[in-house]
Design a protein around this motif. Structure first.
Motif, mmCIF file in Angstrom:
data_model
loop_
_atom_site.group_PDB
_atom_site.id
_atom_site.type_symbol
_atom_site.label_atom_id
_atom_site.label_comp_id
_atom_site.label_asym_id
_atom_site.label_seq_id
_atom_site.Cartn_x
_atom_site.Cartn_y
_atom_site.Cartn_z
ATOM 1 N N ALA A 165 20.185 11.803 18.398
ATOM 2 C CA ALA A 165 18.864 11.981 20.256
ATOM 3 C C ALA A 165 18.727 10.627 20.464
ATOM 4 O O ALA A 165 17.747 11.056 21.066
ATOM 5 N N ALA A 166 18.714 9.348 20.109
ATOM 6 C CA ALA A 166 19.030 8.499 20.465
ATOM 7 C C ALA A 166 19.997 7.964 21.347
ATOM 8 O O ALA A 166 19.390 7.300 22.299
ATOM 9 N N GLN A 167 20.897 8.746 21.038
ATOM 10 C CA GLN A 167 21.773 8.671 23.097
ATOM 11 C C GLN A 167 21.504 8.981 23.947
ATOM 12 O O GLN A 167 20.745 9.841 24.103
ATOM 13 N N THR A 168 21.837 8.234 25.614
ATOM 14 C CA THR A 168 21.392 8.483 26.341
ATOM 15 C C THR A 168 22.714 8.757 27.062
ATOM 16 O O THR A 168 23.205 10.027 27.251
ATOM 17 N N ASN A 169 22.666 8.513 28.613
ATOM 18 C CA ASN A 169 24.106 8.659 29.192
ATOM 19 C C ASN A 169 25.065 7.781 28.259
ATOM 20 O O ASN A 169 26.484 8.473 28.566
ATOM 21 N N VAL A 170 25.483 6.842 27.511
ATOM 22 C CA VAL A 170 26.729 6.546 27.048
ATOM 23 C C VAL A 170 26.499 6.952 25.388
ATOM 24 O O VAL A 170 25.621 6.859 24.590
ATOM 25 N N ILE A 171 28.101 7.518 25.605
ATOM 26 C CA ILE A 171 27.666 8.618 23.760
ATOM 27 C C ILE A 171 28.994 8.042 23.048
ATOM 28 O O ILE A 171 30.105 7.539 23.667
ATOM 29 N N TYR A 172 28.053 7.639 21.668
ATOM 30 C CA TYR A 172 29.366 7.065 20.757
ATOM 31 C C TYR A 172 29.560 8.076 20.019
ATOM 32 O O TYR A 172 30.838 7.715 19.426
ATOM 33 N N TYR A 173 28.621 8.767 19.377
ATOM 34 C CA TYR A 173 28.896 9.446 18.854
ATOM 35 C C TYR A 173 28.816 11.213 19.104
ATOM 36 O O TYR A 173 27.940 11.071 20.089
ATOM 37 N N ARG A 174 30.541 11.582 18.919
ATOM 38 C CA ARG A 174 30.689 13.007 19.363
ATOM 39 C C ARG A 174 29.494 14.419 18.755
ATOM 40 O O ARG A 174 30.061 15.488 18.606
ATOM 41 N N GLY A 175 29.525 13.861 17.230
ATOM 42 C CA GLY A 175 28.479 15.096 16.440
ATOM 43 C C GLY A 175 28.197 14.736 14.859
ATOM 44 O O GLY A 175 28.380 13.106 14.950
ATOM 45 N N ILE A 176 28.219 15.974 14.746
ATOM 46 C CA ILE A 176 27.899 15.479 13.010
ATOM 47 C C ILE A 176 28.939 14.697 12.252
ATOM 48 O O ILE A 176 28.579 13.532 11.517
ATOM 49 N N HIS A 177 29.627 15.108 11.566
ATOM 50 C CA HIS A 177 31.394 14.747 11.539
ATOM 51 C C HIS A 177 31.472 13.257 11.873
ATOM 52 O O HIS A 177 31.269 12.332 11.346
ATOM 53 N N HIS A 178 31.630 13.221 13.197
ATOM 54 C CA HIS A 178 32.038 12.277 13.398
ATOM 55 C C HIS A 178 30.719 10.410 13.008
ATOM 56 O O HIS A 178 31.464 9.684 13.136
ATOM 57 N N ALA A 179 29.533 11.093 13.578
ATOM 58 C CA ALA A 179 28.448 9.830 13.252
ATOM 59 C C ALA A 179 28.700 9.423 11.778
ATOM 60 O O ALA A 179 28.516 8.797 11.486
ATOM 61 N N LEU A 180 29.099 11.011 10.698
ATOM 62 C CA LEU A 180 28.850 10.458 8.836
ATOM 63 C C LEU A 180 29.956 9.868 8.791
ATOM 64 O O LEU A 180 29.983 8.928 8.096
ATOM 65 N N LYS A 181 30.993 10.299 9.633
ATOM 66 C CA LYS A 181 32.586 9.131 10.085
ATOM 67 C C LYS A 181 32.806 8.193 10.010
ATOM 68 O O LYS A 181 32.985 6.645 9.564
ATOM 69 N N THR A 182 32.164 7.944 10.848
ATOM 70 C CA THR A 182 31.744 6.287 11.483
ATOM 71 C C THR A 182 31.320 5.522 10.783
ATOM 72 O O THR A 182 31.866 4.619 10.756
ATOM 73 N N ILE A 183 30.084 5.897 10.639
ATOM 74 C CA ILE A 183 29.137 4.710 9.845
ATOM 75 C C ILE A 183 29.892 4.853 8.447
ATOM 76 O O ILE A 183 29.574 3.401 7.873
ATOM 77 N N SER A 184 30.125 5.465 7.984
ATOM 78 C CA SER A 184 30.523 5.456 6.517
ATOM 79 C C SER A 184 31.792 4.634 6.318
ATOM 80 O O SER A 184 32.068 3.654 5.566
ATOM 81 N N ARG A 185 32.392 3.963 7.395
ATOM 82 C CA ARG A 185 34.561 3.957 7.755
ATOM 83 C C ARG A 185 33.795 2.121 8.548
ATOM 84 O O ARG A 185 33.926 1.012 7.762
ATOM 85 N N GLU A 186 32.681 2.331 8.554
ATOM 86 C CA GLU A 186 32.632 0.850 9.793
ATOM 87 C C GLU A 186 31.250 0.332 8.450
ATOM 88 O O GLU A 186 31.284 -1.103 8.667
ATOM 89 N N GLU A 187 30.313 0.557 7.878
ATOM 90 C CA GLU A 187 29.335 0.171 6.753
ATOM 91 C C GLU A 187 29.515 0.935 5.422
ATOM 92 O O GLU A 187 28.727 0.398 4.621
ATOM 93 N N GLY A 188 30.618 1.596 5.288
ATOM 94 C CA GLY A 188 30.795 2.392 3.555
ATOM 95 C C GLY A 188 29.309 2.825 3.464
ATOM 96 O O GLY A 188 28.718 3.668 4.764
ATOM 97 N N VAL A 189 29.940 3.567 2.332
ATOM 98 C CA VAL A 189 28.360 4.828 2.334
ATOM 99 C C VAL A 189 27.074 4.159 2.076
ATOM 100 O O VAL A 189 26.226 4.996 3.240
ATOM 101 N N PHE A 190 27.339 3.624 1.584
ATOM 102 C CA PHE A 190 25.629 3.012 1.427
ATOM 103 C C PHE A 190 24.820 2.624 2.967
ATOM 104 O O PHE A 190 23.662 2.415 3.036
#
Length: 275
Positions: A175-200
């Protein structure tokens, strides 16, 4: 003669005892089935109600997040010009009308299990609290009922928020994304956050969220149950739908007003962590 009488009584009671066992077994089965039906109905009703309410208020929820982002990155002059109509017009002009519901899919994906767990846990916590010896005796007391609703609602809110927090975090990210799209969807966001910051990383800000959600849901359930009981005692023939809508609205206003500062601080903390 006494022996014959005792044998006669035993013979007479024997078939009755045998016949009563299947009846008791059937009663226990019916009670178990009713309990299962009640559980399913609480889960389904809570999930559907949460999804519908969030879909109806999704544009306001997105505008709220955008206003909070402006508060972090804009100067005082820009903030003075900000308004709901101005921000909604800008979103529609730049991103299209459907952008007001950006992130609503993940909101529904979050709200279905959240509301289901919330309502189910609330009913179960109420039953557990009523089993406490001191509270069980004073079940009809208004003060005890208020305490049970408050504690049960708070525990239910904490349980539901903890179980579904990763989806809530992803909802805020999308919801915070405006013109710059970093997360492409639910699965992509979950996968990206887990990869970059770990499960926690999916539980970043959970503690602060629970501090806001616990009191909010506790107040909401307490006000709703109290208002509904008072209304039905004075006007028992009123429509249950109207009673639920009015009491639900007032309970939402009361809980939101009471913990607004805490929730605002939580959102700011999450957004700062994301940037």
């Amino acid at each position: 003669m006494q022996t014959e009488a005792r044998v006669g009584v035993a013979a007479e009671g024997g078939p009755r005892a045998l016949n009563s066992e299947p009846k008791m077994h059937r009663q226990l089965q019916r009670q178990h089935q009713q309990s299962q039906i009640g559980t399913v109905s609480h889960l389904v009703a809570g999930g559907v109600a949460g999804a519908l309410s969030k879909t109806c208020t999704a544009p306001l929820a997105r505008l709220t997040i955008l206003f909070q982002l402006q508060g972090m990155h804009s100067d005082v002059a820009t903030l003075r010009k900000a308004s709901i109509w101005h921000e909604a017009s800008r979103v529609i002009r730049e991103e299209g009308f459907s952008a007001l519901w950006k992130g609503n899919l993940v909101t529904i994906a979050h709200r279905l299990p959240y509301s289901s767990v919330n309502f189910y846990a609330y009913e179960r916590y109420k039953q557990l609290l009523h089993m406490i010896p001191g509270l069980e005796i004073q079940r009809k007391s208004a003060g005890v009922d208020l305490l049970v609703h408050f504690v049960g609602g708070g525990l239910a809110g904490i349980t539901a928020a903890s179980a579904t927090y990763p989806l809530d975090l992803v909802r805020t990210c999308l919801a915070a994304q405006t013109n710059v799209i970093y997360y492409r969807g639910i699965h992509h966001a979950l996968k990206t956050i887990s990869r970059e910051e770990g499960v926690f990383g999916l539980y970043k800000g959970l503690g602060a969220t629970l501090l806001g959600v616990g009191p909010s849901i506790a107040i909401s359930f307490s006000v709703y149950e109290s208002l509904r009981s008072f209304w039905q005692s004075r006007r028992p023939h009123d429509s249950t739908v109207a009673v639920s809508l009015v009491c639900g609205s007032f309970s939402g206003i009361a809980s939101s007003t009471a913990v607004y500062c805490a929730l605002h601080a939580v959102k700011q903390g999450v957004l700062q962590a994301l940037h």
